[in-house]
Design a protein around this motif. Structure first.
Motif, short mmCIF file in Angstrom:
data_model
loop_
_atom_site.label_atom_id
_atom_site.label_comp_id
_atom_site.label_asym_id
_atom_site.label_seq_id
_atom_site.Cartn_x
_atom_site.Cartn_y
_atom_site.Cartn_z
N UNK A 83 38.90 -15.75 -40.69
CA UNK A 83 38.44 -16.95 -40.00
C UNK A 83 39.60 -17.90 -39.75
N UNK A 84 40.47 -18.03 -40.75
CA UNK A 84 41.62 -18.92 -40.61
C UNK A 84 42.54 -18.50 -39.48
N UNK A 85 42.72 -17.19 -39.28
CA UNK A 85 43.57 -16.71 -38.19
C UNK A 85 43.00 -17.11 -36.84
N UNK A 86 41.68 -16.97 -36.68
CA UNK A 86 41.05 -17.35 -35.41
C UNK A 86 41.16 -18.85 -35.19
N UNK A 87 40.91 -19.64 -36.24
CA UNK A 87 41.04 -21.10 -36.13
C UNK A 87 42.47 -21.48 -35.78
N UNK A 88 43.44 -20.83 -36.41
CA UNK A 88 44.86 -21.13 -36.17
C UNK A 88 45.24 -20.88 -34.72
N UNK A 89 44.79 -19.75 -34.16
CA UNK A 89 45.14 -19.45 -32.77
C UNK A 89 44.50 -20.44 -31.80
N UNK A 90 43.40 -21.08 -32.20
CA UNK A 90 42.76 -22.07 -31.35
C UNK A 90 43.40 -23.44 -31.41
N UNK A 91 44.37 -23.61 -32.30
CA UNK A 91 45.04 -24.91 -32.45
C UNK A 91 46.30 -25.04 -31.61
N UNK A 92 46.73 -23.92 -30.99
CA UNK A 92 48.01 -23.92 -30.27
C UNK A 92 47.83 -23.30 -28.89
N UNK A 93 48.80 -23.45 -27.98
CA UNK A 93 48.73 -22.79 -26.67
C UNK A 93 48.76 -21.27 -26.82
N UNK A 94 48.24 -20.53 -25.83
CA UNK A 94 48.16 -19.07 -25.93
C UNK A 94 49.48 -18.39 -26.24
N UNK A 95 50.59 -18.91 -25.69
CA UNK A 95 51.87 -18.25 -25.90
C UNK A 95 52.43 -18.46 -27.31
#
Length: 393
Positions: free
Chosen positions: A111-123
């Motif tokens: 869950x933390x990985x998904x949340x982390x990727x949502x905090x930054x731009x796609x690149x």
């Protein structure tokens, strides 16, 4: 850098410490609970199996809960489990407490990985994952050597009390800094999330993770007896050497994230090859203190350089409703690799050529993961070729 990402890193530090700290305590636990070193090593396998079972089950069970609530509940389980470890009266109770503690691990990182990727731009998604996993590297750099020192001077139970305190601190940081809005749960139908397991490339990504990381833990599980019995260093020198390993993890983790952001599959293949070479080199490097320290550093760099590419590969191929589940399953795959490696290492020690042969045996597992990664890349190219032909037509 979003402060919520640092909060996730703090949680990762706590969970990473309890996962890895037992490796610096094997000899004390073995002596105190009257079991062999190989049997004590199964405490790592038991933890890993608990992660593998708990990750998909808890991810599915909590799929409609706010993600922040899930993260806090998991950190509470983690803290209670470590208190139970500190109070364990025998080996069986310690194993049970380790399994309870492990239930929080897979879903937290998934869950933390998904949340982390949502905090930054796609690149920057792979780098965001690597930053969160910096908590694991910090756990190895600081938590494991400190835990080994505590175990040496105050007994292994003191280490688990200290880890439980880390859990309380991490719970507080997550409660304060992770925004509730970012943590909303996914509302896709369950069948859509489970359908991700029908994607061949997701399954291949999970297999790469299992075999690739089995090599790491086949060696690292037994790093304390390797250094004391094969290299010949004093038991008091193990903690400083583990600091070197932790420094290597920090370097490799950030390097892997940056490489994966630039070119994911070349990063995955290249880091797996580097890991296999580092493991194979143990045969020549482990026998003297100076070269053993070099080996520990190289192993740290190579092992965690693979983490962000492995995690991003599975997330990429599970794009859509199944990312939460796939992410947690890949954390489970890491820990199945840990369990497989710890078990295989014990077999090599008890029934095979012994401690000194762990390196080349581990390299064979990682080369198996590399072979699957190459197969997966070939499948990507087969899909791409018809697409290119249709465009040309």
């Amino acid at each position: 850098m979003p402060i919520a990402l640092l909060a996730l890193t703090a949680g990762a530090f706590g969970i990473g410490t309890t996962e890895f700290v037992i490796m610096g305590l094997l000899m004390q636990v073995s002596s105190d609970l009257h079991v062999s070193i190989a049997t004590a090593g199964l405490l790592i396998s038991g933890y890993a199996v608990g992660v593998a079972v708990g990750a998909p089950l808890l991810t599915i069970a909590t799929r409609r809960m706010p993600r922040k609530t899930v993260l806090l509940a998991l950190m509470a389980i983690f803290t209670i489990g470590n208190i139970a470890c500190a109070l364990a009266a025998n080996y069986e109770m310690l194993m049970a407490a380790r399994v309870v503690t492990s239930l929080a691990h897979g879903t937290f990182f998934g869950v933390g990985s998904v949340v982390a990727t949502g905090l930054v731009p796609p690149e920057r998604r792979a780098s965001a994952i690597s930053i969160m996993f910096t908590g694991l590297t910090a756990a190895t750099l600081l938590g494991v050597p400190a835990g080994a020192w505590l175990g040496l001077h105050f007994g292994w139970r003191a280490t688990f009390w200290a880890v439980a305190l880390i859990g309380v601190i991490a719970f507080t940081v997550l409660a304060v800094f992770v925004p509730r809005g970012q943590a909303d749960g996914q509302q896709a139908p369950l069948r859509e999330e489970i359908a991700v397991l029908g994607r061949p490339q997701v399954l291949l990504g999970l297999a790469v993770t299992i075999l690739g990381f089995a090599g790491v833990f086949l060696v690292f599980t037994f790093i304390q007896p390797l250094l004391t019995q094969v290299t010949g260093v004093a038991e008091s020198s193990v903690s400083p050497i583990l600091l070197v390993f932790g420094g290597g993890l920090a370097i490799g983790n950030l390097l892997g994230g940056r490489l994966a952001d630039r070119a994911l599959m070349p990063a995955l293949i290249g880091t797996l090859l580097a890991l296999a070479v580092a493991l194979g080199a143990m045969q020549w490097l482990i026998h003297t203190p100076a070269t053993a320290v070099l080996f520990v550093l190289l192993l740290g760099i190579a092992s965690f350089a693979t983490v962000a590419p492995m995690q991003m590969r599975v997330l990429e191929k599970a794009a859509g409703a199944g990312q939460n589940l796939a992410s947690s399953l890949n954390i489970a795959a890491f820990n199945l690799g840990n369990a497989l490696g710890a078990w295989a290492g014990g077999m090599v020690i008890d029934h095979g050529p012994g401690l000194a042969a762990l390196g080349w045996t581990a390299a064979l597992f990682t080369l198996g993961g590399l072979g699957i990664a190459l197969w997966s890349r070939a499948l990507d190219r087969r899909v791409a070729l018809p697409d290119c032909a249709s465009v040309g037509a």
